[in-house]
Design a protein around this motif. Structure first.
Motif, PDB file in Angstrom:
ATOM      1  N   SER A   1       0.714  -1.331   0.042  1.00 31.03           N
ATOM      2  CA  SER A   1      -0.050  -0.069   0.024  1.00 31.03           C
ATOM      3  C   SER A   1       0.951   1.326  -0.035  1.00 31.03           C
ATOM      4  O   SER A   1       0.394   2.341  -0.301  1.00 31.03           O
TER       5      SER A   1
ATOM      6  N   ALA B   1      -1.557   6.245   8.139  1.00 36.21           N
ATOM      7  CA  ALA B   1      -2.986   5.985   8.660  1.00 36.21           C
ATOM      8  C   ALA B   1      -3.406   5.007   8.356  1.00 36.21           C
ATOM      9  O   ALA B   1      -4.493   4.336   8.907  1.00 36.21           O
ATOM     10  N   ASP B   2      -3.000   3.987   7.456  1.00 32.01           N
ATOM     11  CA  ASP B   2      -3.704   2.976   6.956  1.00 32.01           C
ATOM     12  C   ASP B   2      -2.644   1.618   7.210  1.00 32.01           C
ATOM     13  O   ASP B   2      -3.117   0.538   6.578  1.00 32.01           O
TER      14      ASP B   2
ATOM     15  N   GLU C   1      -1.176   2.991  12.554  1.00 31.12           N
ATOM     16  CA  GLU C   1      -2.571   3.389  13.173  1.00 31.12           C
ATOM     17  C   GLU C   1      -3.505   2.496  14.054  1.00 31.12           C
ATOM     18  O   GLU C   1      -3.806   2.532  15.010  1.00 31.12           O
TER      19      GLU C   1
ATOM     20  N   GLU D   1      -3.227  12.654   3.441  1.00 29.12           N
ATOM     21  CA  GLU D   1      -4.279  11.679   3.724  1.00 29.12           C
ATOM     22  C   GLU D   1      -3.467  10.226   4.177  1.00 29.12           C
ATOM     23  O   GLU D   1      -4.342   9.459   5.010  1.00 29.12           O
ATOM     24  N   ARG D   2      -2.259  10.304   3.942  1.00 28.06           N
ATOM     25  CA  ARG D   2      -1.546   9.001   4.505  1.00 28.06           C
ATOM     26  C   ARG D   2      -0.919   8.974   5.783  1.00 28.06           C
ATOM     27  O   ARG D   2      -0.624   7.994   6.506  1.00 28.06           O
TER      28      ARG D   2
END
Length: 172
Positions: free
Chosen positions: A33, A121-122, A127, A162-163
């Motif tokens: 990712s 974040a992912d 996170e 946003e990451r």
């Protein structure tokens, strides 16, 4: 499973912190990712030495070998976790979780009101890991300028905003 110990970081741990962080960061390079996303550089031994000198970092050892660490420093009444890393050969043994909980205990005993951090974040070991340990996403940055600065540094490195996510664990 090998037994490990947690202790306050010492100045001579700085080089080992750098090696452990480099080793653990390889997981980011392997994460599908994150393909095409710049990975922030790891801290140098000199950078780790400066953080250790502030007296809030912890070291995980197996025997005399440093296998993990939590590098943190005070930011007003909060303790900011710059990095939590465990060498890949020693992961999935509870070392990271124990370092984090030891940091919480130390922060509470020292009258800090919270622990803060920024992370991807992912990723489940970012996170998701911190969420399982009582951290929540920061929505209002007004009283956390150091988190805004940390996120801005990541964006300056080319990481899409946003990451990244800022998180906090209140200690009250």
């Amino acid at each position: 499973m090998s037994a490990f110990s947690i202790r306050l970081a010492r100045p001579e741990d700085a080089e080992a912190f750098h090696r452990v962080e480099d080793d653990a960061a390889a997981l980011l390079l392997e994460a599908p990712s994150l393909e095409g996303i710049p990975i922030p550089p790891t801290a140098s031994a000199r950078d780790h030495a400066r953080t250790i000198a502030r007296g809030r970092s912890l070291t995980a050892t197996v025997g005399e070998v440093v296998v993990g660490f939590a590098a943190a420093e005070p930011m007003r009444r909060e303790l900011h976790l710059h990095e939590l890393s465990v060498a890949r050969a020693h992961q999935r043994r509870g070392i990271g979780a124990t370092l984090l909980e030891a940091l919480v205990i130390d922060a509470r005993n020292s009258a800090f009101r919270a622990i803060t951090l920024t992370t991807f974040a992912d990723l489940p070991w970012n996170e998701g890991f911190y969420a399982r340990h009582g951290f929540v996403v920061v929505e209002n940055f007004e009283s956390h300028p150091h988190l805004t600065q940390s996120l801005d540094r990541a964006v300056a490195l080319g990481i899409p905003r946003e990451r990244r996510v800022a998180m906090i664990r209140f200690l009250g």
